[in-house]
Motif scaffolding. Sequence first.
Motif, PDB file in Angstrom:
ATOM      1  N   PRO A  73       0.830  -1.207   0.000  1.00 40.54           N
ATOM      2  CA  PRO A  73       0.000   0.000   0.000  1.00 40.54           C
ATOM      3  C   PRO A  73       0.867   1.261   0.000  1.00 40.54           C
ATOM      4  N   LEU A  74       0.345   2.321  -0.622  1.00 47.34           N
ATOM      5  CA  LEU A  74       1.065   3.600  -0.687  1.00 47.34           C
ATOM      6  C   LEU A  74       0.406   4.588   0.269  1.00 47.34           C
ATOM      7  N   THR A  75       1.224   5.496   0.822  1.00 48.59           N
ATOM      8  CA  THR A  75       0.690   6.434   1.815  1.00 48.59           C
ATOM      9  C   THR A  75       0.553   7.831   1.214  1.00 48.59           C
ATOM     10  N   LEU A  76      -0.454   8.559   1.723  1.00 49.39           N
ATOM     11  CA  LEU A  76      -0.723   9.922   1.247  1.00 49.39           C
ATOM     12  C   LEU A  76      -0.585  10.886   2.404  1.00 49.39           C
ATOM     13  N   SER A  77      -0.219  12.136   2.071  1.00 44.50           N
ATOM     14  CA  SER A  77      -0.149  13.152   3.129  1.00 44.50           C
ATOM     15  C   SER A  77      -0.667  14.467   2.571  1.00 44.50           C
ATOM     16  N   GLY A 104      -5.509  -1.885  -2.256  1.00 47.61           N
ATOM     17  CA  GLY A 104      -6.314  -2.622  -3.236  1.00 47.61           C
ATOM     18  C   GLY A 104      -5.411  -3.132  -4.352  1.00 47.61           C
ATOM     19  N   PRO A 105      -5.884  -4.164  -5.086  1.00 43.42           N
ATOM     20  CA  PRO A 105      -5.024  -4.801  -6.091  1.00 43.42           C
ATOM     21  C   PRO A 105      -4.395  -3.832  -7.093  1.00 43.42           C
ATOM     22  N   ALA A 106      -5.162  -2.852  -7.590  1.00 48.07           N
ATOM     23  CA  ALA A 106      -4.605  -1.954  -8.615  1.00 48.07           C
ATOM     24  C   ALA A 106      -3.406  -1.192  -8.062  1.00 48.07           C
ATOM     25  N   VAL A 149     -13.553   2.683   1.149  1.00 47.75           N
ATOM     26  CA  VAL A 149     -14.249   2.787  -0.142  1.00 47.75           C
ATOM     27  C   VAL A 149     -13.350   2.226  -1.247  1.00 47.75           C
ATOM     28  N   SER A 150     -13.929   1.433  -2.155  1.00 45.12           N
ATOM     29  CA  SER A 150     -13.124   0.936  -3.270  1.00 45.12           C
ATOM     30  C   SER A 150     -13.869   1.095  -4.584  1.00 45.12           C
ATOM     31  N   ALA A 151     -13.111   1.126  -5.672  1.00 42.41           N
ATOM     32  CA  ALA A 151     -13.719   1.263  -7.002  1.00 42.41           C
ATOM     33  C   ALA A 151     -12.799   0.632  -8.025  1.00 42.41           C
ATOM     34  N   ALA A 162      -9.342  -3.210  -8.712  1.00 43.33           N
ATOM     35  CA  ALA A 162      -9.926  -2.357  -7.678  1.00 43.33           C
ATOM     36  C   ALA A 162      -8.844  -1.549  -6.960  1.00 43.33           C
ATOM     37  N   ALA A 163      -9.149  -0.280  -6.682  1.00 45.76           N
ATOM     38  CA  ALA A 163      -8.310   0.539  -5.788  1.00 45.76           C
ATOM     39  C   ALA A 163      -9.120   0.750  -4.514  1.00 45.76           C
ATOM     40  N   LEU A 164      -8.415   0.774  -3.400  1.00 47.46           N
ATOM     41  CA  LEU A 164      -9.084   0.916  -2.102  1.00 47.46           C
ATOM     42  C   LEU A 164      -8.472   2.091  -1.357  1.00 47.46           C
ATOM     43  N   PHE A 165      -9.328   2.974  -0.839  1.00 51.11           N
ATOM     44  CA  PHE A 165      -8.817   4.050   0.019  1.00 51.11           C
ATOM     45  C   PHE A 165      -8.694   3.504   1.436  1.00 51.11           C
ATOM     46  N   THR A 166      -7.583   3.858   2.101  1.00 51.79           N
ATOM     47  CA  THR A 166      -7.371   3.393   3.474  1.00 51.79           C
ATOM     48  C   THR A 166      -7.106   4.602   4.366  1.00 51.79           C
ATOM     49  N   HIS A 167      -7.037   4.355   5.669  1.00 54.68           N
ATOM     50  CA  HIS A 167      -6.780   5.492   6.557  1.00 54.68           C
ATOM     51  C   HIS A 167      -5.354   6.014   6.397  1.00 54.68           C
ATOM     52  N   ARG A 168      -4.486   5.250   5.690  1.00 56.88           N
ATOM     53  CA  ARG A 168      -3.126   5.745   5.459  1.00 56.88           C
ATOM     54  C   ARG A 168      -2.904   6.199   4.029  1.00 56.88           C
ATOM     55  N   GLY A 169      -3.782   5.818   3.124  1.00 56.32           N
ATOM     56  CA  GLY A 169      -3.579   6.221   1.735  1.00 56.32           C
ATOM     57  C   GLY A 169      -4.321   5.337   0.766  1.00 56.32           C
ATOM     58  N   LEU A 170      -3.543   4.636  -0.105  1.00 57.61           N
ATOM     59  CA  LEU A 170      -4.143   3.866  -1.193  1.00 57.61           C
ATOM     60  C   LEU A 170      -3.717   2.410  -1.129  1.00 57.61           C
TER      61      LEU A 170
END
Length: 392
Positions: A195-199, A237-239, A211-213, A227-235
């Motif tokens: 998983p990748l993190t966002l700030s 999901g398989p994509a 949420v995933s799409a 599918a991409a999944l948003f997480t509490h740390r970032g992104l």
Amino acid sequence: MPKTSSFDAIIIGAGAAGMFCAALAGQRGRRILLVDHSPEPGRKILISGGGRCNFTNIGATASNFLSANPHFAKSALSRFTPADFIALVDRHGIAWHEKTLGQLFCDGSSKQIVAMLLDECAAGKVETAFGQAATVEHRNGSFQVSLGKDVTQAPALVLASGGLSIPKLGATSFAYDVARSFGLKIVEPRPALVPLTLSGEEALFKTLSGVSAEVVARAGNGSFREAALFTHRGLSGPAILQVSSYWRHGDPVTIDFLPDLRPGWLRQAKRDDPRITLRRLLGRTLPDRLAETLSDQLGIGLELGNIPDRALDAAEHRLAEWQFAPNGSEGFAKAEVTIGGISTAELSSQTMESKRVPGLLAIGEAVDVTGWLGGYNFQWAWASAHAAAQSL
Ligand code: FDA
């Protein structure tokens, strides 16, 4: 503790690659010692595929792998194919199914794959030393492996101790350290399928946690529709896991949120229904919370009939090429695999043996060959183990 002190080959690491290599070489009549510092073999197999082990992918070819030398994996993969592994699974009466995209899973449990590999090792009279740390020395063309007070030796040593991902499951840098001590080059190991993190401003997306799409995600020259999944740390999901293998610090990750829509769809929607809002329109395809966040971020709250075409074109473009700037990944603690490892330039693609140290071999994830998500990494473990076993 091994019964004898002299073997044809000592294999360090009783994961997927090590167990399979030991079994095949043992069944060819070689005296094999299989060593692992963990008391339990195949721990990653046990947790893989959500406990059902995605043990291969029927479409696996070298193009599904990343390596400094994209051709290296071809030989081993062509000599031991997914069909060969399926035949073995079938011989053991293990029921399986294809889930999606050629991914094969056990119907029952990953434990069946570990049990199968241990049965195969027993058929090859493989000796084991589990729960023991090993140190290696090279003397007069022989590899001496110390296990506590016992010293064993063999003319061949197989490094099958994997990469750095998930230290709490027993991952160590053993293979790289030994390889380095013999002067072999290591391609810098990095976490992959992670998983990748966002700030910063993008942290806003964290409110979408859960949420995933289905999207098309791109990074570097990797592009995946999953599918991409948003997480509490970032992104996640398989994509995202897939593109993380192609992502480098500082690179953007680009997401097409609406990969099925043709250019001009937003202008068309305005003509068809000028009273609809972007949020409602997006909500027809995407989860509501995502539709809301995207339309908020685009700043388009009014009905489409009130929005100039130019603004709609810009919004459409952004939805197709939404750029995230991850500030990092969740690291080796969460990475399914390690990209990089023992350089393929050091190894024969036929035998997995070191070109400069006769008798030293490396297989599986320890080598700089990394598969996509979806059963490819196990197929590499089986195929590289098979290639090595033929030469022991
Ligand atoms: P692996 O890591 O399996 O085995 C290495 C062994 O060496 C371990 O038993 C370890 O204890 C031992 N070892 C390490 N250091 C040592 C030392 N110093 N001394 C002695 N022994 C040492 N792939 C796939 O194709 N399908 C899937 O479904 C999944 N699912 C999955 C889920 C999760 C959560 C993870 C973390 C990974 C996956 N993978 C996967 C990836 C797959 O598990 C991985 O690529 C293979 O297990 C690699 O096999 P190896 O045998 O090379 O290493």
